[in-house]
Design a protein around this motif. Structure first.
Motif, PDB file in Angstrom:
ATOM      1  N   ALA A  35      29.586  44.134  35.035  1.00  0.00           N
ATOM      2  CA  ALA A  35      30.760  43.751  33.962  1.00  0.00           C
ATOM      3  C   ALA A  35      31.638  42.982  34.911  1.00  0.00           C
ATOM      4  N   LEU A  36      32.164  41.734  34.001  1.00  0.00           N
ATOM      5  CA  LEU A  36      33.217  41.149  34.674  1.00  0.00           C
ATOM      6  C   LEU A  36      34.683  41.464  34.720  1.00  0.00           C
ATOM      7  N   THR A  37      34.942  42.464  35.374  1.00  0.00           N
ATOM      8  CA  THR A  37      36.160  43.359  35.625  1.00  0.00           C
ATOM      9  C   THR A  37      36.522  43.750  36.968  1.00  0.00           C
ATOM     10  N   LYS A  38      37.690  43.556  37.278  1.00  0.00           N
ATOM     11  CA  LYS A  38      38.101  44.016  38.750  1.00  0.00           C
ATOM     12  C   LYS A  38      37.625  45.389  38.885  1.00  0.00           C
ATOM     13  N   ALA A  39      37.426  46.114  38.054  1.00  0.00           N
ATOM     14  CA  ALA A  39      37.120  47.634  38.020  1.00  0.00           C
ATOM     15  C   ALA A  39      35.708  47.551  38.715  1.00  0.00           C
ATOM     16  N   SER A  40      34.933  46.422  38.822  1.00  0.00           N
ATOM     17  CA  SER A  40      33.417  46.494  39.154  1.00  0.00           C
ATOM     18  C   SER A  40      33.503  46.009  40.738  1.00  0.00           C
ATOM     19  N   LEU A  41      34.654  45.899  41.176  1.00  0.00           N
ATOM     20  CA  LEU A  41      34.719  45.317  42.546  1.00  0.00           C
ATOM     21  C   LEU A  41      34.942  46.454  43.465  1.00  0.00           C
ATOM     22  N   ARG A  42      34.207  46.754  44.627  1.00  0.00           N
ATOM     23  CA  ARG A  42      34.503  47.569  45.593  1.00  0.00           C
ATOM     24  C   ARG A  42      35.084  46.795  46.855  1.00  0.00           C
ATOM     25  N   PRO A  43      35.762  47.463  47.897  1.00  0.00           N
ATOM     26  CA  PRO A  43      36.161  46.732  48.967  1.00  0.00           C
ATOM     27  C   PRO A  43      35.055  46.998  50.049  1.00  0.00           C
ATOM     28  N   GLU A  44      33.995  47.728  49.824  1.00  0.00           N
ATOM     29  CA  GLU A  44      32.999  47.679  50.923  1.00  0.00           C
ATOM     30  C   GLU A  44      31.822  46.920  50.572  1.00  0.00           C
ATOM     31  N   ALA A  45      31.820  46.188  49.393  1.00  0.00           N
ATOM     32  CA  ALA A  45      30.627  45.518  48.852  1.00  0.00           C
ATOM     33  C   ALA A  45      30.554  44.077  49.005  1.00  0.00           C
ATOM     34  N   ALA A  46      29.812  43.462  48.627  1.00  0.00           N
ATOM     35  CA  ALA A  46      29.639  41.745  48.739  1.00  0.00           C
ATOM     36  C   ALA A  46      29.019  41.539  47.225  1.00  0.00           C
ATOM     37  N   TYR A  47      29.311  40.409  46.676  1.00  0.00           N
ATOM     38  CA  TYR A  47      29.185  40.152  45.399  1.00  0.00           C
ATOM     39  C   TYR A  47      28.646  38.640  45.214  1.00  0.00           C
ATOM     40  N   ALA A 127      38.933  35.955  40.219  1.00  0.00           N
ATOM     41  CA  ALA A 127      39.752  36.576  39.372  1.00  0.00           C
ATOM     42  C   ALA A 127      39.752  35.692  38.085  1.00  0.00           C
ATOM     43  N   GLN A 128      39.594  34.406  38.102  1.00  0.00           N
ATOM     44  CA  GLN A 128      39.336  33.548  37.088  1.00  0.00           C
ATOM     45  C   GLN A 128      38.093  33.733  36.209  1.00  0.00           C
ATOM     46  N   TYR A 129      37.196  34.356  36.922  1.00  0.00           N
ATOM     47  CA  TYR A 129      35.733  34.669  36.285  1.00  0.00           C
ATOM     48  C   TYR A 129      35.652  36.136  35.639  1.00  0.00           C
ATOM     49  N   LEU A 130      36.464  37.036  35.938  1.00  0.00           N
ATOM     50  CA  LEU A 130      36.574  38.293  35.490  1.00  0.00           C
ATOM     51  C   LEU A 130      37.236  38.448  34.115  1.00  0.00           C
ATOM     52  N   ILE A 131      36.479  37.873  33.159  1.00  0.00           N
ATOM     53  CA  ILE A 131      36.817  37.442  31.901  1.00  0.00           C
ATOM     54  C   ILE A 131      37.101  38.785  30.946  1.00  0.00           C
ATOM     55  N   ALA A 132      36.480  40.062  31.440  1.00  0.00           N
ATOM     56  CA  ALA A 132      36.587  41.356  30.704  1.00  0.00           C
ATOM     57  C   ALA A 132      37.983  41.786  31.133  1.00  0.00           C
ATOM     58  N   ASP A 133      38.737  41.291  31.951  1.00  0.00           N
ATOM     59  CA  ASP A 133      40.227  41.624  32.065  1.00  0.00           C
ATOM     60  C   ASP A 133      41.025  40.742  31.507  1.00  0.00           C
ATOM     61  N   HIS A 134      41.967  41.118  31.052  1.00  0.00           N
ATOM     62  CA  HIS A 134      43.227  40.392  30.398  1.00  0.00           C
ATOM     63  C   HIS A 134      44.034  40.218  31.491  1.00  0.00           C
ATOM     64  N   THR A 135      44.642  38.892  31.665  1.00  0.00           N
ATOM     65  CA  THR A 135      45.661  38.914  32.664  1.00  0.00           C
ATOM     66  C   THR A 135      46.761  38.016  31.739  1.00  0.00           C
ATOM     67  N   ARG A 136      47.979  37.712  32.642  1.00  0.00           N
ATOM     68  CA  ARG A 136      48.938  36.830  32.137  1.00  0.00           C
ATOM     69  C   ARG A 136      48.427  35.160  31.749  1.00  0.00           C
ATOM     70  N   PHE A 137      47.489  35.034  32.530  1.00  0.00           N
ATOM     71  CA  PHE A 137      46.935  33.651  32.634  1.00  0.00           C
ATOM     72  C   PHE A 137      45.546  33.365  31.836  1.00  0.00           C
ATOM     73  N   PHE A 138      44.950  34.462  31.734  1.00  0.00           N
ATOM     74  CA  PHE A 138      43.522  34.455  31.064  1.00  0.00           C
ATOM     75  C   PHE A 138      43.674  35.328  29.919  1.00  0.00           C
ATOM     76  N   TYR A 139      42.605  34.752  28.830  1.00  0.00           N
ATOM     77  CA  TYR A 139      42.314  35.757  27.884  1.00  0.00           C
ATOM     78  C   TYR A 139      41.327  36.721  28.402  1.00  0.00           C
ATOM     79  N   SER A 140      41.317  37.767  27.894  1.00  0.00           N
ATOM     80  CA  SER A 140      39.852  38.641  27.775  1.00  0.00           C
ATOM     81  C   SER A 140      38.555  37.927  27.359  1.00  0.00           C
ATOM     82  N   TYR A 141      37.456  38.270  27.512  1.00  0.00           N
ATOM     83  CA  TYR A 141      36.501  37.733  26.717  1.00  0.00           C
ATOM     84  C   TYR A 141      36.581  37.910  25.346  1.00  0.00           C
ATOM     85  N   GLN A 142      36.890  39.271  24.987  1.00  0.00           N
ATOM     86  CA  GLN A 142      37.020  39.586  23.491  1.00  0.00           C
ATOM     87  C   GLN A 142      38.345  38.647  22.938  1.00  0.00           C
ATOM     88  N   GLU A 143      39.225  38.581  23.482  1.00  0.00           N
ATOM     89  CA  GLU A 143      40.477  37.626  23.134  1.00  0.00           C
ATOM     90  C   GLU A 143      40.030  36.160  22.901  1.00  0.00           C
TER      91      GLU A 143
END
Length: 156
Positions: A35-47, A127-143
């Motif tokens: 999923a395109l969310t920060k929660a998918s990212l782990r510090p011990e991994a590569a993506y 960050a700009q590609y994690l569209i499932a997350d809502h930030t102050r600067f980007f819409y979430s995918y659903q938004e």
């Protein structure tokens, strides 16, 4: 007028994020799409992120030396080139490049520009590609979809 084929348009709107960590144990195992969310990212991994016009490889801050050595051919994360992804003589690197070469071949078949491949150690580059997350600067995918629908309906 050129039209972007639908499958390439979809990747540019909804990028593909893959966890490369399983390649260390089994280079033949296909990486899992996340999923395109920060929660998918782990510090011990590569993506691996395919957003159509570019391909990004992100290495987490706690990526183990084995992963770094097998994918990048260097002993430590701090030794990774911040721009170029090397082709290392390991099964893991060949598996990674096979995936990337598949992205490139699909774009070439559609007569589109070959996407550049970048390596980054900075999580903010994703960050700009994690569209499932809502930030102050980007819409979430659903938004984004809701806003698009409102604009289309308003202009009919």
């Amino acid at each position: 007028t050129r039209v972007l084929p639908v499958e390439h348009l979809l990747v540019s709107v909804h990028p593909q994020l893959y966890d490369l960590s399983p390649l260390v144990a089994d280079p033949a195992a296909p990486p899992q799409m996340l999923a395109l969310t920060k929660a998918s990212l782990r510090p011990e991994a590569a993506y691996l992120l395919n957003c159509g016009s570019r391909v990004l490889v992100y290495v987490g801050v706690a990526a183990p030396p084995e992963l770094v050595q097998l994918l990048f051919g260097v002993p430590a994360r701090s030794d990774i080139s911040h721009r170029a992804l090397p082709r290392v003589d390991t099964d893991q690197s060949r598996a990674l490049w096979a995936i990337i070469d598949g992205f490139v071949a699909a774009r070439e078949a559609a007569q589109l520009d070959v996407p550049p491949v970048y390596v980054t150690l900075n999580e903010h580059d994703l960050a700009q590609y994690l569209i499932a997350d809502h930030t102050r600067f980007f819409y979430s995918y659903q938004e984004f979809v809701d806003q698009l629908q409102r604009n289309v309906t308003k202009n009919l």
